[in-house]
Scaffold this motif. Sequence first.
Motif, PDB file in Angstrom:
ATOM      1  N   HIS A  39       0.830  -1.202   0.000  1.00 14.80           N
ATOM      2  CA  HIS A  39       0.000   0.000   0.000  1.00 14.80           C
ATOM      3  C   HIS A  39       0.866   1.254   0.000  1.00 14.80           C
ATOM      4  O   HIS A  39       0.642   2.182  -0.774  1.00 14.80           O
ATOM      5  N   TYR A  74      -1.734   6.910   9.728  1.00 18.39           N
ATOM      6  CA  TYR A  74      -2.255   5.554   9.540  1.00 18.39           C
ATOM      7  C   TYR A  74      -2.733   4.958  10.850  1.00 18.39           C
ATOM      8  O   TYR A  74      -3.674   4.169  10.874  1.00 18.39           O
ATOM      9  N   GLN A 113      -6.244   5.964  11.406  1.00 17.26           N
ATOM     10  CA  GLN A 113      -7.177   5.310  10.480  1.00 17.26           C
ATOM     11  C   GLN A 113      -7.387   3.845  10.844  1.00 17.26           C
ATOM     12  O   GLN A 113      -8.513   3.337  10.839  1.00 17.26           O
ATOM     13  N   ILE A 169     -10.811   1.671  11.958  1.00 16.31           N
ATOM     14  CA  ILE A 169     -11.287   0.468  11.280  1.00 16.31           C
ATOM     15  C   ILE A 169     -11.284  -0.718  12.244  1.00 16.31           C
ATOM     16  O   ILE A 169     -12.219  -1.520  12.268  1.00 16.31           O
ATOM     17  N   VAL A 216      -9.877  -4.012   4.076  1.00 11.96           N
ATOM     18  CA  VAL A 216      -9.759  -2.642   3.545  1.00 11.96           C
ATOM     19  C   VAL A 216      -8.446  -2.473   2.782  1.00 11.96           C
ATOM     20  O   VAL A 216      -8.406  -1.923   1.683  1.00 11.96           O
ATOM     21  N   LEU A 217      -7.367  -3.003   3.369  1.00 14.28           N
ATOM     22  CA  LEU A 217      -6.060  -2.900   2.710  1.00 14.28           C
ATOM     23  C   LEU A 217      -6.058  -3.620   1.369  1.00 14.28           C
ATOM     24  O   LEU A 217      -5.552  -3.095   0.367  1.00 14.28           O
ATOM     25  N   LYS A 234      -7.972  -1.638  -1.225  1.00 10.67           N
ATOM     26  CA  LYS A 234      -7.192  -0.467  -1.665  1.00 10.67           C
ATOM     27  C   LYS A 234      -6.129  -0.887  -2.663  1.00 10.67           C
ATOM     28  O   LYS A 234      -5.933  -0.249  -3.694  1.00 10.67           O
ATOM     29  N   LYS A 277      -7.465   8.791  -2.810  1.00 10.97           N
ATOM     30  CA  LYS A 277      -7.178   7.441  -3.271  1.00 10.97           C
ATOM     31  C   LYS A 277      -6.471   6.620  -2.203  1.00 10.97           C
ATOM     32  O   LYS A 277      -6.767   5.451  -2.014  1.00 10.97           O
ATOM     33  N   LEU A 295      -7.405   5.257   3.904  1.00  6.70           N
ATOM     34  CA  LEU A 295      -8.234   4.090   4.211  1.00  6.70           C
ATOM     35  C   LEU A 295      -9.589   4.547   4.730  1.00  6.70           C
ATOM     36  O   LEU A 295     -10.591   3.890   4.560  1.00  6.70           O
ATOM     37  N   ASP A 296      -9.587   5.681   5.435  1.00  5.52           N
ATOM     38  CA  ASP A 296     -10.820   6.317   5.872  1.00  5.52           C
ATOM     39  C   ASP A 296     -10.570   7.813   5.705  1.00  5.52           C
ATOM     40  O   ASP A 296      -9.845   8.418   6.493  1.00  5.52           O
ATOM     41  N   VAL A 351     -11.124  10.284   8.613  1.00  6.27           N
ATOM     42  CA  VAL A 351     -10.125  10.161   9.673  1.00  6.27           C
ATOM     43  C   VAL A 351      -8.783  10.713   9.196  1.00  6.27           C
ATOM     44  O   VAL A 351      -8.064  11.376   9.943  1.00  6.27           O
ATOM     45  N   PHE A 352      -8.461  10.448   7.947  1.00  9.00           N
ATOM     46  CA  PHE A 352      -7.219  10.966   7.384  1.00  9.00           C
ATOM     47  C   PHE A 352      -7.179  12.489   7.474  1.00  9.00           C
ATOM     48  O   PHE A 352      -6.201  13.082   7.919  1.00  9.00           O
ATOM     49  N   ARG A 406      -9.021  14.478   9.368  1.00  7.95           N
ATOM     50  CA  ARG A 406      -9.032  14.917  10.766  1.00  7.95           C
ATOM     51  C   ARG A 406      -7.626  14.873  11.360  1.00  7.95           C
ATOM     52  O   ARG A 406      -7.137  15.839  11.946  1.00  7.95           O
ATOM     53  N   ASN A 407      -6.970  13.740  11.164  1.00  9.48           N
ATOM     54  CA  ASN A 407      -5.637  13.575  11.725  1.00  9.48           C
ATOM     55  C   ASN A 407      -4.641  14.562  11.115  1.00  9.48           C
ATOM     56  O   ASN A 407      -3.854  15.191  11.828  1.00  9.48           O
TER      57      ASN A 407
END
Lengths: 213, 262
Positions: A106, A179, A182, A186, A198-199, A202, B215, B218-219, B222-223, B225-226
Amino acid sequence: MTISTASFRGTRAGLVFALLLASLAAVAQADEGSAEARAVVASTSEQVLEILRRKESPTDQRLGELQQIAYQRFDFPTIGRLVLARGWGQLSPAQQAEFLDDFKRHLSLDYGRRIDAYTDQKVEVLSDRSEANGDATVRTQVHGANSGLVAVDYRLRKVDGQWRVIDVIVEGVSLVSSYRSQFQEIMSSGGPTRVLQVLREKNSRAPISASAG
Amino acid sequence: MRVGIVRTLRIGLFACLVAGASWQAPARAEDAGASTSTPVADPWEAFNRPVFAFNEVLDRWLLEPVATGYDFVVPDFVQGSIDRFFDNIRVPIDTVNALLQGKPRDAGIAVGRFVVNSTVGFAGFFDPAREELGLEPVREDFGQTLGVWGLGSGPFLVLPVLGPTTPRDAVGLGVDSALAVYPWFVPAAALYSSRGTALVNGRSLLLDQVADSRKSALDYYVFVRNAYLQYRTALVEDRKTTEKQRTEGSEDDDLYRILPGY
């Protein structure tokens, strides 16, 4: 020749000596460790820029080279543990291995996507310092043609005699922290299986060659 | 007019102090990567998420397409010039906030840059102050000033249209728009069209970054916000740490510790 030249030489020698002393003092203060880490960052930046500049080579080949450097210079097992934090213990050993593998992919997809956006950039290594836990932080500045100055810091950790990057902090925004928050989200809603799912999704949506350009 | 500024400042300050007493900045330390045992403090998430989704729709269907068309038509150097022009007229905001943060040197640099760029730099469309004199842009806002003064950010907040912020930064934005000066001398129509231009131009410079982030995240909520909270924290912390040098905070220690037993 003349007295003035001689005295000029003398002053210059004095200056050189003073500078030498100063730099020795600086080295003693800065710590060998972080200086080593700094050298790693400097040489890696040069390698990466060299690949980015070589626009005549095929994109796929350059992506491969970049990926190799990333695999060498980044400590993915550590990064993986750090981003999952407490969640790491909730994964079975098999899931942990799968996670590390997918997360590594990723991140390299993420970086690879930007390869063709490169316009003449320069990297300046500013400073290095040792952290309380033995890590080293190297501060750099990226000079872009239209983007101005961007502060990029690297945090490195020495494992098995090798300094490797464990975090990249761009304008104060840490990749690990990003990360971590995030994955936390999750993990708390869907547990380890959802994290892996999810990974995978992606990664499958962003094939490396199609994403470039 | 000066009375107006002072009054706005006072109201803003008052609002902040009242609010600050009750919320104590839980979000900041949390999302800056700190503790891993407690869930992320985002008490307004139930409000934020739908507003964030609304803003995303607004951006994808309106702002992004317009900015993409604009980006296609307008050459890069013009986009850069317009960006610099709007940066240049920010000078009162940057200067006042630099002073309020106890950085007279930066305030001087901001004024110096304004003088040089407004004249030699053709009304700010170019940046000779940076290119010829090495004077880097000074970018300060009142949200930062409040942070330097020790006020916590409060919880993460997403406002319709305005986007991600915190109560502290929202108040800061209000104060800064009062400090901007030029809106008082410009007719309303010109003001709106200049705001519109600044918005579209600014968005057009971020097309790739935003697309990439969408892209890779993952969320995405949240991305954002952080990233927002980390970025704002760094801006405030940097101001603080230049004076007392960087000492390692507990946040970092926790962020980079591999938990025992795992």
